[in-house]
Design an enzyme around this catalytic site. Structure first.
Site, PDB file in Angstrom:
ATOM      1  N   ASP A 167       0.850  -1.188   0.000  1.00  0.00           N
ATOM      2  CA  ASP A 167       0.000   0.000   0.000  1.00  0.00           C
ATOM      3  C   ASP A 167       0.893   1.247   0.000  1.00  0.00           C
ATOM      4  OD1 ASP A 167      -2.307   1.491   0.062  1.00  0.00           O
ATOM      5  OD2 ASP A 167      -2.825   1.013   2.139  1.00  0.00           O
ATOM      6  N   GLU A 220       2.595   4.925  -4.137  1.00  0.00           N
ATOM      7  CA  GLU A 220       2.588   5.816  -5.308  1.00  0.00           C
ATOM      8  C   GLU A 220       3.962   6.457  -5.601  1.00  0.00           C
ATOM      9  OE1 GLU A 220      -1.129   4.680  -4.121  1.00  0.00           O
ATOM     10  OE2 GLU A 220       0.196   5.886  -2.864  1.00  0.00           O
ATOM     11  N   ASP A 227      -8.994   3.848  -2.047  1.00  0.00           N
ATOM     12  CA  ASP A 227      -9.811   4.291  -0.911  1.00  0.00           C
ATOM     13  C   ASP A 227     -11.125   4.902  -1.375  1.00  0.00           C
ATOM     14  OD1 ASP A 227      -7.783   3.441   0.724  1.00  0.00           O
ATOM     15  OD2 ASP A 227      -6.897   5.422   0.959  1.00  0.00           O
TER      16      ASP A 227
END
Length: 839
Positions: A430, A433, A513
């Site tokens: 997670d 990015e 999300d």
């Protein structure tokens, strides 16, 4: 592609003058290019690459496969032939190009593509072998435009392509909004987009692949192999023009052509790879939350799922299992016997998936092993001044591994040693990015330095502006490769939030999300369909919504119903929300949810065969209706209903209500006659069905000509089904199906330890004939018998034959189905149902 070099804005007179100088300044061909161009003067010749130079622009065309054309261009020289998405062996392949002339154009041909290139303007037109124009460069002001280089020597560029009025556009991976990209504009820049909405852009993944489909059925794909921040404008700024702009990097793109969309998706998979066959448990129901903060809490959830008889396979642990949110640690207070906890879950037939974010806490002198070993080996990204790049994330001040170095990826893989030894089933990458807190851009400064040390690349420093979009992909690659070494012979499961084209080779993904709302339930279908078309076929969303207020019971129920037919099926919720597990809420709602999760587990033989097909071909498990029936794109703005509907494999069409919270009836137009209702097995009298929304019913239809395998109910994929395998036969044209099975966890299927049987049926002289082919492979299945169930019969059969011998059968008058009991048939068998006219 017509070419124009762009600089600062000038007066119209100055711009015309500058363009005139560019047109007059045709650079003579250098000797290196002359040999490539010379064959074009002959009537016909073949070359591996066709190259020319005009006005300082070097252009090269080649064909790695007959249906794929590669176009590279640069100022003064071609860009480096290197890629994170397309491997070196694929890039090195070349199909000969036939070169000829047609008027002023150079014509390049393969068996599938005709490319017409104007050597004066570099304008390029691409047709299929039948002469259908698929992709055509826009002319004015220019189809290829280089901007003035920055002080760092980085030059942005633009590509412009005409958009035919009947063309629809899909792909780009992780994007919200409508299924068809036409009329929209999108940015590819991996972004932590918490609580995104329908208009939020960019999101978590960047996949610069576009699938274009003409209403006549012909299709093409375009992959821009460029990692820099990129935008795709599908006619929003300039009507009927696809405009692509990259902040830097190479002009290196591929055009794929096909007679149907599915052929283009397969060609894209040829270039960028496919999703490996996952462990079978990854297709089961998965339960997660931010966070199950203690071993007792997580075990209580697992025990409750078992007590409620809700089939499930996985419990996820978010960052609260860690010590101070530091990756690769375990909180001794919350999980005092971590290995025992994993074993307790395994005893309940659950696996555990752990989150591991890429940020490593900056913790000198604190005996934090990842920081200490990483510092010694100098694995972390560096700021422009040469010091380690530091940003605030969950553990506080943190450092970021430089995954563009193989040495660093190897180091990262070793960090999973304890967890792999404990039997942790999979890992969740997670925040990759990479995300950073407290900064406007939510990520690292663009000046942060990466060091590319990768076979096929020239060793060099690269700015974060170049590497940002591939950071998550390389993070998941490091995890995947590390697990391969730690657990040789076992299939890794990695889930990633951020990725890039080709990242499907290493990890499954989800949509990030999202929000607990009916809007987000609607958004999920188009998002998952476009992810599948973009290579990420093993994908899902956070069932019930991650952020926002808790979902009303009806929303959670409907979301679980739809999720039961998605590739990845995970319920996940954020902190502060009420319970969102499927057993939460009123008993009648729980009963409906349980029934749909059970339906998924009964379908596991079908789902697993789809996952295996996906691993070979790249065709996604969950697919838009037009991938099977291209003609539905002629249906107007709603694309024949495919914005809301979807196919699970070739056989099942799922049609959720367009407005799930509304009681208003809606119409489903099926692509052709003869479909069956999945729940009742009844054959439908018409191809148009009016559905009245009912919470307990998600409309699912079976394509005529389907043979659908189903199994007895289990509570986990780790349990052996008890009873016969069922083959449900829905007679219709081109009737077929396939069985595929292996041990569900190892690589032994690649060595022949698998089972494959081809299935077919046909109507013959008033009889229905079902053929089960001879078994391929040496895997022994769990079943000892097979029930063949033939649907759509209005009366009992007159006679049932198995390999020519009369055999007993059972007829269900209410369902109009006949059931024939068979032993296991490794050598194949034929079943003939005589009489019992079709309904």
């Amino acid at each position: 592609m017509s070419y124009r070099e762009a600089g600062p804005r000038r007066s119209p007179h100055a711009l015309r003058s500058r363009q005139g100088r560019g047109l007059r300044c045709l650079v003579p061909l250098a000797a290196a290019w002359f040999a490539a161009l010379a064959p074009a003067r002959a009537a016909a010749a073949t070359v591996e690459r066709y190259a020319l130079r005009r006005a300082g622009v070097v252009l090269e065309l080649s064909a790695p496969r007959a249906d794929i054309l590669r176009i590279r261009a640069g100022r003064e020289r071609l860009p480096e032939d290197a890629s994170w998405s397309v491997d070196a062996a694929t890039r090195a392949r070349h199909v000969p190009l036939q070169v000829g002339r047609s008027g002023r154009d150079v014509v390049l041909r393969t068996a599938a593509i005709v490319a017409r290139l104007n050597p004066s303007t570099l304008q390029l037109r691409i047709e299929d072998a039948a002469g259908q124009l698929l992709l055509d460069d826009a002319v004015a002001p220019g189809a290829l435009e280089f901007e003035r280089a920055s002080a760092a020597g980085v030059a942005a560029f633009r590509l412009r392509k005409r958009m035919p009025p009947d063309a629809h556009y899909f792909g780009l991976g992780d994007k919200a909004g409508p299924l068809d990209r036409r009329g929209g504009a999108f940015v590819l820049w991996n972004t932590d987009a918490y609580g995104f909405g329908a208009a939020t852009d960019p999101l978590y993944k960047s996949v610069p692949f576009v699938l274009g489909v003409l209403e006549g059925g012909a299709a093409f794909g375009l992959l821009l192999d460029n990692t820099w921040r990129t935008s795709f404008d599908f006619g929003r700024s300039e009507r009927d023009t696809l405009a692509i702009r990259a902040d830097g990097g190479p002009v290196d793109y591929y055009v794929m052509v096909g007679s149907e969309p599915k052929a283009v998706v397969e060609a894209y998979a040829f270039l960028t790879g496919t999703t490996p066959l996952p462990p079978i448990w990854a297709l089961g129901f998965q339960q997660s939350r931010y966070s199950y903060g203690t071993a007792a809490e997580a075990l209580a959830v697992a025990r409750r799922l078992r007590a409620e008889r809700i089939p499930s396979d996985v419990i996820y642990l978010d960052i609260d299992y860690q010590q101070r949110h530091r990756p690769f640690t375990v909180s001794d207070a919350a999980f005092p016997d971590f290995e025992g906890f994993v074993a307790s879950l395994r005893a309940l037939d659950f696996g555990v998936v752990l989150i591991t974010d890429p940020h490593i806490a900056e913790a000198p002198g604190e005996s934090y092993a990842p920081y200490d070993s990483g510092t010694r080996q100098q694995v972390f990204l560096r700021a422009a001044d040469g010091r380690p790049a530091v940003a605030e994330v969950w553990p506080g001040a943190a450092l970021f591994p430089d995954f563009s170095r193989r040495l660093v990826r190897d180091w990262w893989g070793t960090l999973y040693g304890r967890f792999a030894a404990a039997g942790v089933a999979g890992f969740w990458n997670d925040m990759n990015e990479p995300a950073a807190f407290g900064v406007r851009d939510k990520t690292l400064p663009l000046t942060v330095r990466h060091r590319i040390e990768e076979p096929g690349f020239a060793a060099r420093d690269a700015p974060h502006a170049e590497m940002h979009n591939v950071y998550g992909m390389l993070n998941s690659r490091a995890t995947y490769d590390g697990l391969r070494l730690l657990r040789p012979g076992l299939r890794p499961f990695v889930l990633t939030r951020a990725s890039f084209a080709g990242g499907q080779r290493y990890a499954a993904t989800w949509t990030g999300d999202n929000v607990s709302s009916w809007e987000h339930l609607r958004l999920s279908t188009a998002m998952l369909l476009n992810l599948g078309l973009s290579g990420f076929g093993l994908a899902g969303d956070d069932i019930g919504g991650f952020s926002g207020a808790g979902p009303p019971p009806e929303l959670l129920t409907r979301w679980l119903e739809v999720g039961a037919f998605n590739p990845l099926f995970r319920d996940h919720a954020g902190k502060g929300k009420p319970a969102q597990e499927p057993y939460a809420g009123p008993a009648d709602q729980v009963a409906i949810r349980r029934r749909y999760i059970e339906a998924r587990y009964r379908l596991l033989p079908y789902l697993y065969a789809l996952a295996e097909e996906q691993s070979r071909t790249g065709i996604p498990m969950m697919r838009p209706v037009f991938l099977e029936f291209p003609a539905v794109l002629r249906g107007g703005e709603r694309l024949g209903g495919t914005s809301e509907e979807f196919m699970l494999g070739p056989a099942l069409l799922v049609a959720p209500a367009p407005e799930g919270e509304s009681p208003q009836p809606y119409r489903v137009t099926l692509p052709g006659p003869g479909w069956y209702d999945y729940w009742s097995a009844a054959r439908l009298a018409a191809s148009v069905v009016d559905e009245q929304p009912q919470l307990e019913r998600l409309p699912v239809y079976v394509r005529p000509g389907t043979i659908l395998p189903r199994q007895p109910l289990v509570q986990s994929t780790r349990q052996r089904p008890q009873g016969p395998l069922e083959l449900w036969v829905y007679p219709g044209p081109s009737c077929a199906g396939e069985l595929y099975l292996d041990d569900g966890e190892s690589d032994r299927h690649s060595e022949g330890a698998y089972l494959r049987q081809h299935l077919s049926c046909r109507t013959e002289g008033g009889a229905t004939v079902v053929e089960i082919g001879a078994r391929e492979g040496r895997f022994t299945p769990w079943w000892s018998g097979i029930d063949v169930v033939v649907c759509g019969l209005a009366a009992p059969p007159q006679r049932t034959l198995v390999d020519g011998a009369v055999a007993p059968s059972d007829y269900d008058a209410a369902g109009g189905a006949v059931r024939v009991h068979l032993p296991d048939v490794p050598g194949g068998v034929g079943v003939r149902i005589e009489g019992g006219t079709a309904r």
